[in-house]
Design an enzyme around this catalytic site. Structure first.
Site, PDB file in Angstrom:
ATOM      1  N   GLU A 186      -3.562   5.741   2.399  1.00  0.00           N
ATOM      2  CA  GLU A 186      -3.425   7.062   1.787  1.00  0.00           C
ATOM      3  C   GLU A 186      -2.179   7.813   2.232  1.00  0.00           C
ATOM      4  OE1 GLU A 186      -7.992   8.442   1.317  1.00  0.00           O
ATOM      5  OE2 GLU A 186      -7.499   7.161   3.007  1.00  0.00           O
TER       6      GLU A 186
ATOM      7  N   GLN B  76       0.819  -1.206   0.000  1.00  0.00           N
ATOM      8  CA  GLN B  76       0.000   0.000   0.000  1.00  0.00           C
ATOM      9  C   GLN B  76       0.858   1.263   0.000  1.00  0.00           C
ATOM     10  OE1 GLN B  76      -3.659   0.501  -0.027  1.00  0.00           O
ATOM     11  NE2 GLN B  76      -2.999  -1.311  -1.114  1.00  0.00           N
TER      12      GLN B  76
END
Length: 700
Positions: A661, A594
């Protein structure tokens, strides 16, 4: 129960990996639904006005056409607070690309052909699709996305800036960007009386079910979302979008299941995009680098349908200490599609501006940019005074610098040259809120000795299914191969979407609580499982509400090394290194993936991504992946993600923060700062194109 070696913290491979690589993992459009028809959306070709007539004569003559829908004959929806979802409820056109009609046919090809045969006549109104500062209609919203206040302020910013020995006043812009998930938006809608099943590419099945039920006036539980696998979303699949509503409308109208899949071109206007921003930052500082004033203003756009305002300046409220502060969001409502969430909404564009400004201030002061940030490290959250649950930004900067090789860096720009290439390095900080929402989960002991855990989570490629399996196995004290984790179904109960980096934090808490309760119950019965099994349900609403007031954020430091062609201005990113503090990492393999992905997306944001608004027609001129450029493998040469061991017991039982994020935040600024260091050219407008760099280079 027997305690095994814990798997949380281990590099466990994806539990659904075999399904993915063998093609047996089903995505929304791939479910086999008997008697299904195909829907095709017809989009407006005008930017503003009204549909006067829809001539469906030619379309209806095609064999296999079942229905043609427009605002005159489409099923009625209940009023909604999101006008984007009021599909085919009005003849009014609010932007080019809005759905104005639809065709349902027995094959995909027939539906598309019939849609092309429709003739739509319009009454056209004047329109305005260009974001411009000074527009008298610009306003400051009371709140922005996430419920944050639209404007904050403490002290006397104007006076502090006037008195500051050093002042930076700069404007930065970011363009519209598109989410461009690998799996297009697709839905199969199946009605059974007043019950509706949607096979949907979805980031939040439980939340989508509720929104759709409200639209159709159905009771709770009447809408069932099936989203076993979702091929990316980046925010665009967190709530229902027009293609999903169209599928449900069309299926109700024809009384048969209907499949709707948006093409890549259609997605550029039918689903969300990141708003463009125009940001002005003013910093006042003492000669030693201590900030006395911060003023961050962001102008962005929304549609005339909905006043969506991204939380662009909120990271500035958290990052650096300064007594005098002001942050403001301003919004222009234009004749454009409604922007919405895209990975790290607010933080990604906002931190580009803030961290570019901090680099410029460091140059003005003659300070190392890391030392400038360290000098302005706050002891509490600057605007609220809340204590930090944990804050290891300085440690990220220090450790990242050591790993990157920052020591001994010559701060003078344009001094390192290798043939025709100018080389430079840059740094930027990043932060992202550590959010947790209430969730429910069930844990069940099966008679055969296995365990089944159910939660309405969504795995959009993040590895959530695997991480949750690890959490469940450890709480139950069993090997992970004894745990079956069922996700992706709204029927499993309340759960937030896979967005805002809150998924694992929220779902994991509920899974942990349910499994602990089940383990306790099994101990009480000495492990004897009745024929019907044993089940425990957990709800974390009260647990989340009872948490103490803290400023909870994850932090990171991004380092970039670039080369710039001294003649053409072409930028190559040779190396990216990120150092992060995100609580306890549940699965290093999936978390690393990620963070790598976020950093690559930040590189793409820095150098390539740019939706070109055409003010004449009110839409985006480059609405495909041939002209909307995204970083490819050749652009990503060396990307490293590292993290600190961070203990934070004010988060959730796992001690975890989201990482989905965090990786993108700060990356674009680090690259821009490295470009300046390489060339002496400060590019304040994304993307950093060769034309913008070349314009500042000396003539050759």
């Amino acid at each position: 129960m027997t305690t095994l070696q814990r798997t949380v913290g281990a590099e466990v491979t994806r539990v659904e990996g075999r399904e993915k690589v063998t093609g047996t993992a089903l995505y929304a459009y791939e479910y086999q639904v008997p008697d299904a028809l195909y829907g095709w959306a017809v989009q407006s070709t005008i930017p503003r006005g009204r549909v006067r007539a829809v001539d469906a004569g030619a379309a209806r003559t095609l064999p296999g056409v079942i229905a043609v829908l427009d605002s005159r004959n489409a099923p009625r929806l209940h009023p909604t607070d999101d006008p984007e979802l009021a599909v085919l409820q009005s003849a009014d056109v609010a932007y080019r690309g809005q759905i104005v009609a639809a065709v349902v046919a027995d094959t995909f090809e027939t539906a598309r052909q019939a849609a092309a045969a429709l003739r739509v006549e319009y009454d056209v109104d004047d329109h305005d699709a260009e974001l411009k500062d000074g527009d008298p209609r610009i306003f400051v919203p009371d709140t922005v996305n996430g419920g944050y206040p639209g404007q904050t302020g403490t002290g006397d910013v104007e006076a502090a800036l006037a008195a500051a020995p050093v002042v930076l006043d700069a404007t930065y812009t970011t363009p519209p960007e598109h989410t461009s998930a690998m799996e297009p938006h697709a839905t199969i809608a199946v009605w059974d009386g007043d019950s509706l099943t949607l096979y949907n590419g979805d980031q939040g099945p439980w939340m989508t079910a509720g929104r759709v039920a409200e639209l159709f006036g159905l009771p709770e539980g009447a809408v069932r979302i099936v989203a076993d696998h979702t091929g990316g979303g980046f925010g665009s699949k967190a709530i229902p979008r027009p293609p999903t509503v169209l599928a449900a409308l069309a299926a109700r109208a024809v009384g048969r299941p209907v499949k709707v899949a948006a093409t890549r071109q259609q997605m550029f206007t039918m689903v969300s995009y990141r708003t463009p921003t125009l940001q002005r930052i003013r910093l006042g500082a003492e000669r030693d680098g201590r900030l006395t004033a911060i003023w961050h203003d962001a102008l962005q756009q929304s549609s005339t349908l909905s006043p969506y305002c991204e939380q662009t300046v909120t990271p500035t409220r958290v990052m650096y200490a300064a007594r005098h502060r002001r942050t403001t969001h301003r919004l222009a409502r234009l004749d454009v599609p409604t922007p919405s969430w895209m990975r790290a909404p607010g933080e990604a564009p906002g931190m580009f501006a803030l961290e570019s400004a901090m680099d410029e201030l460091a140059v003005e002061l003659g300070m190392d940019p890391i030392e400038l940030r360290v000098a302005n490290e706050p002891s509490v959250e600057p605007e609220t005074g809340r204590p930090f649950s944990s804050r290891n930004l300085v440690a990220c900067l220090r450790e990242g610098a050591a790993r990157f090789g920052w020591a001994g860096r010559d701060p003078a720009p344009g001094h390192r040259r290798e043939g025709r290439w100018l080389a430079g390095t840059g740094v930027a900080a990043g932060n992202y809120p550590a959010l947790t929402w209430p969730s429910t989960a069930t844990a069940r002991a099966e008679p055969g000795g296995g365990f089944t855990v159910r939660i309405a989570a969504a795995d959009i490629g993040t590895g959530a299914r695997t991480a949750l399996t690890q959490v469940a196995a450890d709480e139950l004290g069993v090997a992970i191969d004894r745990v079956t984790l069922d996700i992706g179904r709204s029927a499993y109960g309340q759960a937030p979407w896979a967005g805002g980096s809150m998924g694992l934090s929220s779902w994991g808490w509920a899974v942990s609580k349910a499994c602990r309760a089940l383990a306790k119950r099994l101990d009480e019965v000495s492990g004897a499982i009745p024929p019907g099994g044993l089940e425990e349900r957990a709800d974390t609403a009260e647990d989340v509400e009872a948490r103490r007031e803290f400023s909870r954020h994850a932090y990171g430091a991004q380092f970039a090394e670039v080369r710039v062609d001294a003649i053409t201005g072409q930028v190559r990113v040779d190396r990216l290194l990120g150092m992060f503090a995100a609580g306890r990492i549940i699965n290093p393999r999936t978390a690393g993936s990620q963070l790598h992905g976020g950093m690559c997306m930040g590189l793409s944001m820095a150098l390539y991504e740019n939706l070109e608004t055409d003010p004449r027609f009110g839409d985006f001129a480059n609405h495909d992946l041939a002209t909307y450029h995204i970083a490819a493998h050749a652009d990503v040469r060396d990307v490293q993600a590292h993290w600190l061991d961070e203990d934070d017991d004010e988060l959730n039982p796992m001690g975890s923060k989201g990482v989905g994020e965090l990786g993108i935040v700060g990356t674009a600024a680090a690259i821009a700062n490295a470009v300046y260091h390489a060339t002496g050219v400060r590019v304040r407008d994304l993307p950093i194109t060769l034309e913008r760099v070349r314009a500042g280079l000396p003539a050759h």
